[in-house]
Design a protein around this motif. Structure first.
Motif, PDB file in Angstrom:
ATOM      1  N   LEU A 140       0.823  -1.215   0.000  1.00  0.00           N
ATOM      2  CA  LEU A 140       0.000   0.000   0.000  1.00  0.00           C
ATOM      3  C   LEU A 140       0.856   1.262   0.000  1.00  0.00           C
ATOM      4  CD1 LEU A 140      -2.860  -1.036   2.461  1.00  0.00           C
ATOM      5  CD2 LEU A 140      -2.786  -1.179  -0.034  1.00  0.00           C
ATOM      6  N   SER A 141       2.162   1.108  -0.268  1.00  0.00           N
ATOM      7  CA  SER A 141       3.081   2.254  -0.354  1.00  0.00           C
ATOM      8  C   SER A 141       3.047   3.112   0.906  1.00  0.00           C
ATOM      9  CB  SER A 141       2.766   3.117  -1.584  1.00  0.00           C
ATOM     10  OG  SER A 141       2.973   2.395  -2.763  1.00  0.00           O
ATOM     11  N   MET A 142       2.955   2.471   2.061  1.00  0.00           N
ATOM     12  CA  MET A 142       2.941   3.207   3.326  1.00  0.00           C
ATOM     13  C   MET A 142       4.359   3.602   3.719  1.00  0.00           C
ATOM     14  SD  MET A 142       0.236   1.226   5.776  1.00  0.00           S
ATOM     15  CE  MET A 142      -1.531   1.251   5.472  1.00  0.00           C
ATOM     16  N   ASP A 143       4.466   4.705   4.450  1.00  0.00           N
ATOM     17  CA  ASP A 143       5.773   5.097   4.965  1.00  0.00           C
ATOM     18  C   ASP A 143       5.994   4.454   6.338  1.00  0.00           C
ATOM     19  OD1 ASP A 143       4.385   6.623   6.868  1.00  0.00           O
ATOM     20  OD2 ASP A 143       4.620   8.491   5.746  1.00  0.00           O
ATOM     21  N   HIS A 144       7.135   4.755   6.934  1.00  0.00           N
ATOM     22  CA  HIS A 144       7.521   4.162   8.220  1.00  0.00           C
ATOM     23  C   HIS A 144       6.465   4.424   9.298  1.00  0.00           C
ATOM     24  CE1 HIS A 144      11.246   3.301  10.934  1.00  0.00           C
ATOM     25  NE2 HIS A 144      10.143   2.866  11.497  1.00  0.00           N
ATOM     26  N   ASP A 145       6.023   5.674   9.406  1.00  0.00           N
ATOM     27  CA  ASP A 145       5.049   6.030  10.446  1.00  0.00           C
ATOM     28  C   ASP A 145       3.711   5.334  10.238  1.00  0.00           C
ATOM     29  OD1 ASP A 145       6.877   7.640  11.710  1.00  0.00           O
ATOM     30  OD2 ASP A 145       6.194   9.501  10.754  1.00  0.00           O
ATOM     31  N   GLN A 146       3.302   5.190   8.982  1.00  0.00           N
ATOM     32  CA  GLN A 146       2.016   4.539   8.710  1.00  0.00           C
ATOM     33  C   GLN A 146       2.049   3.050   9.059  1.00  0.00           C
ATOM     34  OE1 GLN A 146       1.842   5.901   4.578  1.00  0.00           O
ATOM     35  NE2 GLN A 146      -0.087   6.939   5.031  1.00  0.00           N
ATOM     36  N   LEU A 157       7.344   7.578  -2.132  1.00  0.00           N
ATOM     37  CA  LEU A 157       6.060   7.389  -1.459  1.00  0.00           C
ATOM     38  C   LEU A 157       5.136   8.591  -1.584  1.00  0.00           C
ATOM     39  CD1 LEU A 157       7.452   5.748   1.818  1.00  0.00           C
ATOM     40  CD2 LEU A 157       6.868   4.661  -0.354  1.00  0.00           C
ATOM     41  N   ASP A 158       5.525   9.587  -2.364  1.00  0.00           N
ATOM     42  CA  ASP A 158       4.735  10.820  -2.513  1.00  0.00           C
ATOM     43  C   ASP A 158       3.637  10.589  -3.549  1.00  0.00           C
ATOM     44  OD1 ASP A 158       3.674  13.314  -2.704  1.00  0.00           O
ATOM     45  OD2 ASP A 158       5.484  14.292  -3.465  1.00  0.00           O
ATOM     46  N   PRO A 201       6.114  -1.045  17.466  1.00  0.00           N
ATOM     47  CA  PRO A 201       6.523  -0.525  16.152  1.00  0.00           C
ATOM     48  C   PRO A 201       7.671  -1.328  15.570  1.00  0.00           C
ATOM     49  CG  PRO A 201       7.286   0.913  17.922  1.00  0.00           C
ATOM     50  CD  PRO A 201       6.360  -0.084  18.550  1.00  0.00           C
ATOM     51  N   LEU A 202       8.002  -1.062  14.308  1.00  0.00           N
ATOM     52  CA  LEU A 202       9.144  -1.730  13.692  1.00  0.00           C
ATOM     53  C   LEU A 202      10.345  -1.658  14.624  1.00  0.00           C
ATOM     54  CD1 LEU A 202       8.775  -0.423  10.033  1.00  0.00           C
ATOM     55  CD2 LEU A 202       8.487  -2.789  10.791  1.00  0.00           C
ATOM     56  N   CYS A 203      11.013  -2.789  14.793  1.00  0.00           N
ATOM     57  CA  CYS A 203      12.059  -2.903  15.808  1.00  0.00           C
ATOM     58  C   CYS A 203      13.441  -2.867  15.183  1.00  0.00           C
ATOM     59  CB  CYS A 203      11.871  -4.199  16.590  1.00  0.00           C
ATOM     60  SG  CYS A 203      13.131  -4.455  17.862  1.00  0.00           S
ATOM     61  N   ALA A 204      14.236  -1.867  15.573  1.00  0.00           N
ATOM     62  CA  ALA A 204      15.581  -1.713  15.037  1.00  0.00           C
ATOM     63  C   ALA A 204      16.516  -2.823  15.499  1.00  0.00           C
ATOM     64  CB  ALA A 204      16.149  -0.353  15.444  1.00  0.00           C
ATOM     65  N   LYS A 205      16.149  -3.551  16.552  1.00  0.00           N
ATOM     66  CA  LYS A 205      17.013  -4.621  17.064  1.00  0.00           C
ATOM     67  C   LYS A 205      16.714  -5.966  16.408  1.00  0.00           C
ATOM     68  CE  LYS A 205      18.215  -4.488  21.426  1.00  0.00           C
ATOM     69  NZ  LYS A 205      18.168  -4.497  22.902  1.00  0.00           N
ATOM     70  N   ASN A 206      15.761  -5.975  15.488  1.00  0.00           N
ATOM     71  CA  ASN A 206      15.462  -7.174  14.710  1.00  0.00           C
ATOM     72  C   ASN A 206      16.121  -7.019  13.346  1.00  0.00           C
ATOM     73  OD1 ASN A 206      13.702  -8.468  12.491  1.00  0.00           O
ATOM     74  ND2 ASN A 206      13.038  -9.541  14.332  1.00  0.00           N
ATOM     75  N   LEU A 207      16.953  -7.993  12.958  1.00  0.00           N
ATOM     76  CA  LEU A 207      17.760  -7.875  11.747  1.00  0.00           C
ATOM     77  C   LEU A 207      16.892  -7.623  10.517  1.00  0.00           C
ATOM     78  CD1 LEU A 207      20.772  -8.049  11.030  1.00  0.00           C
ATOM     79  CD2 LEU A 207      20.423 -10.449  10.460  1.00  0.00           C
ATOM     80  N   PHE A 208      15.852  -8.427  10.357  1.00  0.00           N
ATOM     81  CA  PHE A 208      14.963  -8.286   9.209  1.00  0.00           C
ATOM     82  C   PHE A 208      14.272  -6.920   9.207  1.00  0.00           C
ATOM     83  CE2 PHE A 208      10.404  -8.857   8.003  1.00  0.00           C
ATOM     84  CZ  PHE A 208      10.576  -8.782   6.628  1.00  0.00           C
ATOM     85  N   SER A 221      15.198  -4.192  10.630  1.00  0.00           N
ATOM     86  CA  SER A 221      16.129  -3.087  10.401  1.00  0.00           C
ATOM     87  C   SER A 221      16.278  -2.825   8.906  1.00  0.00           C
ATOM     88  CB  SER A 221      17.494  -3.398  11.029  1.00  0.00           C
ATOM     89  OG  SER A 221      18.205  -4.396  10.301  1.00  0.00           O
ATOM     90  N   VAL A 222      16.212  -3.889   8.096  1.00  0.00           N
ATOM     91  CA  VAL A 222      16.282  -3.738   6.641  1.00  0.00           C
ATOM     92  C   VAL A 222      15.014  -3.066   6.121  1.00  0.00           C
ATOM     93  CG1 VAL A 222      16.516  -4.935   4.428  1.00  0.00           C
ATOM     94  CG2 VAL A 222      17.754  -5.776   6.432  1.00  0.00           C
ATOM     95  N   ILE A 223      13.854  -3.471   6.654  1.00  0.00           N
ATOM     96  CA  ILE A 223      12.590  -2.839   6.252  1.00  0.00           C
ATOM     97  C   ILE A 223      12.634  -1.342   6.579  1.00  0.00           C
ATOM     98  CG2 ILE A 223      10.104  -2.739   6.672  1.00  0.00           C
ATOM     99  CD1 ILE A 223      10.951  -5.180   5.065  1.00  0.00           C
ATOM    100  N   MET A 224      13.171  -0.988   7.747  1.00  0.00           N
ATOM    101  CA  MET A 224      13.276   0.416   8.136  1.00  0.00           C
ATOM    102  C   MET A 224      14.173   1.180   7.167  1.00  0.00           C
ATOM    103  SD  MET A 224      13.547  -0.209  12.255  1.00  0.00           S
ATOM    104  CE  MET A 224      13.707   1.497  12.750  1.00  0.00           C
ATOM    105  N   TYR A 225      15.287   0.569   6.775  1.00  0.00           N
ATOM    106  CA  TYR A 225      16.188   1.191   5.808  1.00  0.00           C
ATOM    107  C   TYR A 225      15.467   1.417   4.469  1.00  0.00           C
ATOM    108  CZ  TYR A 225      19.641   1.448   2.093  1.00  0.00           C
ATOM    109  OH  TYR A 225      20.342   1.824   0.972  1.00  0.00           O
TER     110      TYR A 225
END
Length: 335
Positions: free
Chosen positions: A252-258, A294-295, A270-277, A279-283
């Motif tokens: 759905l082309s959502m951003d990090h906050d969505q 995403l605009d 929320p998305l967890c920076a300490k989870n390897l997988f 962390s890639v999604i966050m990047y």
């Protein structure tokens, strides 16, 4: 700020600073244990604390010894129900059960407005030992039978805190069954805010690009499981799972906050920076946002771009959690 929270915030900030995937791999990956390794370590801890052999633990969980052997080698259980079984067999209280579900299963913590979870909360408050899983199943089956003819349309408002407080005060199974029957519609509409948010974003992100969810699914080559998930959301019947929510957010082309908001509405962290997988999604999300991918107001907006980019990045990585997740994403165009 607690050390664990401090480390998570630090990692999230560091991920946001990474301009290239190689930088993420070199700077961030060494700081994070894979989910497989974390689970292997957790299973050793559970067996040591419980004092049970693998065979005895398997019996209490209602699974085979082979399954427990696989868990001890880092194979992560495939369902939230299995994590509940493990927590019960381990003799966990409510706090430790929530930690098990969220940190190791990447599932929602126990949620009092979910029928299954409310019964689990009651059982954890009142029972311990090898019979706890049988007790949970027997109570759940009886209550489901009692409320099966109740209508969700007869919605009755029930504040989650109030439900939590009432369940914690219930003294026995008879009181629990009566309480659930009296508030059946509350339990049958537990995730309505999550469903509404997903539907809103489908409409907002795809007006002019797809006339229906079916057309959207066709154009993006959605997997059958993701199509079933959206169909169940439209019918208000889906029980959220973490990776499926993340996959849906990418489609759905959502951003990090969505995506974090979706997880919050599903009663997850929320998305967890300490989870390897993750962390890639966050990047991926941070990089896509920086590059205006995403605009949706842009003349160059492509609703499929985020999924294609995510697949391109994920295919270059050798992370156990990715193999199944990547099947949710469409193949790259030949060009």
């Amino acid at each position: 700020m607690e050390r664990r929270n401090y480390e998570t915030v630090f990692l999230r900030d560091e991920i946001a600073k990474c301009e290239e995937l190689e930088e993420l791999k070199e700077r961030i990956f060494p700081l994070i244990a894979s989910q497989k390794n974390q689970w292997e370590e957790k299973m050793r801890e559970i067996l040591t604390e419980s004092g049970l052999s693998k065979s005895s633990f398997a019996e209490q969980c209602g699974v085979s010894r082979i399954s427990v052997n696989k868990w001890c080698k880092g194979s992560i259980p495939k369902s939230r129900e299995t994590f509940l079984r493990i927590g019960m067999a381990a003799g966990y209280d409510r706090i430790r059960m929530d930690q098990l579900l969220q940190r190791y299963g990447q599932y929602p913590a126990l949620y009092a407005k979910s029928l299954e979870d409310s019964i689990c909360i009651f059982v954890l408050n009142h029972y311990r030992g090898p019979e706890i899983l049988k007790k949970y199943n027997s109570i759940l089956d009886r209550i489901k039978e009692r409320i099966r003819d109740c209508r969700a349309e007869d919605e009755k408002d029930g504040n989650t805190v109030w439900i939590e407080e009432r369940i914690s005060c219930i003294a026995n199974e008879i009181e629990l069954e009566q309480f659930v029957e009296d508030n059946a519609s509350v339990f049958m509409t537990a995730y309505h805010r999550f469903y509404a948010y997903v539907k809103m974003n489908i409409i907002a992100n795809y007006t002019g690009f797809a006339g229906s969810v079916f057309e959207l699914a066709e154009s993006q080559n959605w997997s059958s499981s993701l199509r079933q998930c959206v169909s169940a959301i439209r019918q208000k019947k889906w029980y959220p799972t973490r990776n499926k929510i993340i996959s849906l957010g990418l489609h759905l082309s959502m951003d990090h906050d969505q995506i974090d908001e979706m997880l919050k509405l599903a009663h997850m962290e929320p998305l967890c920076a300490k989870n390897l997988f993750e962390s890639v999604i966050m990047y991926i999300l941070d990089d896509a946002s920086l590059n205006n991918m995403l605009d949706s107001d842009s003349d160059y907006y492509d609703p499929d771009a985020l999924c294609r980019y995510a697949r391109q990045v994920l295919k270059t990585l050798n992370i156990p959690e990715i193999e199944e997740f990547i099947t949710e994403l469409p193949e790259m165009d030949d060009e």
